[in-house]
Design a protein around this motif. Structure first.
Motif, mmCIF file in Angstrom:
data_model
loop_
_atom_site.group_PDB
_atom_site.id
_atom_site.type_symbol
_atom_site.label_atom_id
_atom_site.label_comp_id
_atom_site.label_asym_id
_atom_site.label_seq_id
_atom_site.Cartn_x
_atom_site.Cartn_y
_atom_site.Cartn_z
ATOM 1 N N THR A 37 -2.035 3.068 -25.498
ATOM 2 C CA THR A 37 -1.545 4.016 -26.495
ATOM 3 C C THR A 37 -0.031 3.883 -26.594
ATOM 4 O OG1 THR A 37 -1.199 5.792 -24.898
ATOM 5 C CG2 THR A 37 -3.401 5.637 -25.913
ATOM 6 N N ALA A 38 0.564 4.597 -27.549
ATOM 7 C CA ALA A 38 2.014 4.562 -27.727
ATOM 8 C C ALA A 38 2.747 5.064 -26.496
ATOM 9 C CB ALA A 38 2.413 5.386 -28.945
ATOM 10 N N SER A 39 2.127 5.940 -25.713
ATOM 11 C CA SER A 39 2.766 6.454 -24.499
ATOM 12 C C SER A 39 2.546 5.528 -23.302
ATOM 13 C CB SER A 39 2.247 7.855 -24.176
ATOM 14 O OG SER A 39 0.856 7.799 -23.887
ATOM 15 N N ALA A 81 5.653 -0.029 -29.032
ATOM 16 C CA ALA A 81 5.452 1.397 -29.306
ATOM 17 C C ALA A 81 6.706 1.932 -29.990
ATOM 18 C CB ALA A 81 5.180 2.136 -27.998
ATOM 19 N N PRO A 82 6.636 3.019 -30.702
ATOM 20 C CA PRO A 82 5.509 3.947 -30.732
ATOM 21 C C PRO A 82 4.509 3.706 -31.847
ATOM 22 C CG PRO A 82 7.353 4.998 -31.824
ATOM 23 C CD PRO A 82 7.827 3.630 -31.365
ATOM 24 N N ASP A 83 4.846 2.888 -32.875
ATOM 25 C CA ASP A 83 3.949 2.798 -34.032
ATOM 26 C C ASP A 83 3.186 1.481 -34.150
ATOM 27 O OD1 ASP A 83 5.974 1.085 -34.800
ATOM 28 O OD2 ASP A 83 6.612 2.291 -36.519
#
Length: 176
Positions: A37-39, A81-83
């Protein structure tokens, strides 16, 4: 073992159990990606499998919101990240329109929606269209390929990306 690791292991086991005969088992794993994930949290794994002249993508995902999510092969092997826009657009070596419902038919990066259950996990295996030699050359080109999971479902028609929304998980495909 963490809950996420257990879910990934269970999903992978389900993929293998779904095979009906020993002849259906893949001959060779040719690539893999770890989805995040982005995190930076793990979101699953994807495998590229070869059985003769057929290349398949097998994916086991965890921690996603229940429902349908577009997932695609993207043109650049970069998941910043984040997109995750660093992954570029869909992998489309034939410069075709997007989606199985479009008049021009789908392109290499188009995959069916990933259905995430109430337990926030999903798994599926999808055969890619084309010869194994051509598919592998397109995936393992100079700038690589990423697998991206989107926030919403792909509508299988909107060009160029299926209106599937934000990119919520990404992994770079590495040769096995």
């Amino acid at each position: 073992m963490t809950l996420r690791a257990a879910a990934v292991s269970l999903s992978a086991l389900c993929l293998v159990a779904a095979c009906t005969t020993i002849d259906d088992l893949p001959e060779e794993r040719v690539g893999a990606a770890t989805l995040r994930t982005a995190s930076g949290l793990p979101a699953g794994t994807a495998q590229l499998l070869r059985n003769g002249d057929t290349i398949s993508v097998a994916i086991a995902a965890v921690g996603l919101t229940p429902g349908e999510h577009g997932f695609h092969l993207h043109t650049t092997g970069n998941c910043t990240a984040p997109d995750f826009t660093s992954a570029g657009g869909h992998l489309n070596p034939g410069n075709r329109t997007h989606g199985s419902l479009s008049p021009g038919g789908k392109h290499l990066g188009d995959l069916p929606n990933l259905v995430v259950g109430a337990n926030r996990t999903a798994s599926t295996q999808v055969d890619l269209t084309g010869s194994a030699t051509d598919i592998l050359a397109d995936i393992f080109d100079a700038d690589g390929t990423a697998i991206v999971i989107h926030a919403g479902p792909d509508d299988y028609a909107s060009d160029p990306a299926g209106d599937a929304g934000a990119r919520v998980a990404c992994g770079v495909v590495e040769a096995a």
